[in-house]
Design an enzyme around this catalytic site. Sequence first.
Site, mmCIF file in Angstrom:
data_model
loop_
_atom_site.group_PDB
_atom_site.id
_atom_site.type_symbol
_atom_site.label_atom_id
_atom_site.label_comp_id
_atom_site.label_asym_id
_atom_site.label_seq_id
_atom_site.Cartn_x
_atom_site.Cartn_y
_atom_site.Cartn_z
ATOM 1 N N SER A 40 0.817 -1.212 0.000
ATOM 2 C CA SER A 40 0.000 0.000 0.000
ATOM 3 C C SER A 40 0.851 1.263 0.000
ATOM 4 C CB SER A 40 -0.911 0.011 1.233
ATOM 5 O OG SER A 40 -1.706 -1.152 1.285
ATOM 6 N N ALA A 42 4.544 1.334 -0.510
ATOM 7 C CA ALA A 42 5.846 1.344 -1.165
ATOM 8 C C ALA A 42 5.985 0.185 -2.143
ATOM 9 C CB ALA A 42 6.956 1.265 -0.113
ATOM 10 N N VAL A 44 8.911 -2.569 -3.697
ATOM 11 C CA VAL A 44 10.198 -3.188 -3.394
ATOM 12 C C VAL A 44 10.906 -3.427 -4.721
ATOM 13 C CG1 VAL A 44 11.391 -5.126 -2.335
ATOM 14 C CG2 VAL A 44 9.253 -4.295 -1.350
ATOM 15 N N ASP A 112 2.139 -1.024 16.582
ATOM 16 C CA ASP A 112 0.880 -1.679 16.206
ATOM 17 C C ASP A 112 1.180 -3.175 16.163
ATOM 18 O OD1 ASP A 112 -1.414 -2.638 14.911
ATOM 19 O OD2 ASP A 112 -0.611 -2.164 12.938
#
Length: 313
Positions: A40, A42, A44, A112
């Site tokens: 969502s 970035a 790779v 989180d």
Amino acid sequence: GQEHRTPLPLVKVSREMLRTFPHSKRVGSYLVGKMINKGSFAKVMEGLHIGTGEKTLETENSYYMTMELCAGGDLMDRICERKRLEEREVRRYTRQILSAVDHLHRHGIVHDLKIENFLLDEHNNIKIVFGLSNTLKPDSLSLDLLSTQCGSPAYAAPELLAHRKYGPKVDVWSGVSAFAMLTGTLPFTVEPFNIKHLHQKMVNGEISSIPSDVSKFVLSLLEPDPAKRPSVRAALEERWINEGYGKKSLNSLCHKNLSPDDLNSSVLTYMTDTLGYALSDVVHTLTNNRPSPIMAYYHLLLNKFNRSQKGAK
């Protein structure tokens, strides 16, 4: 006597390697290759450091993170495969999670935490993946409260779901993960999903099903009132978490910057004699832990040097 320096292995990268590396563009000292994956926030991308031939990426205006391979997979898969984990294994994982959380809190980071954010390395050790997090001043963790909402409802502490101010004890609610490891189920579920009903179940302590062998310690982490919920430090002192470990310390390591004596002389010599960097610039950058091409070159060369030493043995 003169200090003995092990010659740095030849680092020169052949034109053939650069030509055959599939890439779309050059950014600074790197070739940007194919996309490996995207999420969502970035993408790779595979990258090649031109100077050393190492596959990594760092530029002046972008952060490209090369993360270690977690060969053990993720904890969620482990639980799904086995249905539930043995208490001894859950204790080991929970010790590591709480120790890591303690380290984060010391640096003012509130995380989180959820099962999906726990990976395993090749030695079966927990690695925490950063999803969403928030920050507090490390010297006022017990005083300041946060208000930014983050976290997944199934794993979020009740004060988060209620949109109240919260502090580091939201991470103690990671007892949800310990419960899931022990039982293969989440403690609080609502069908069909309704966040208000979920919050009410948490406040009332209406755990779906409590097997007889779930420890009181794990249940204590699911205390809905943050004032009554143990702190991370208190949890790390509990008998259940230390059973079988004696007095083995769970203190987290503190990062310290490199000193000039810590620097590898062979790599420094290569960077000054072959790459043309000034020794004072290299030492200053490394000892002050400043992200820069110099920092990237040093660590990539150091990794290459260490690999060559292992290969020689």
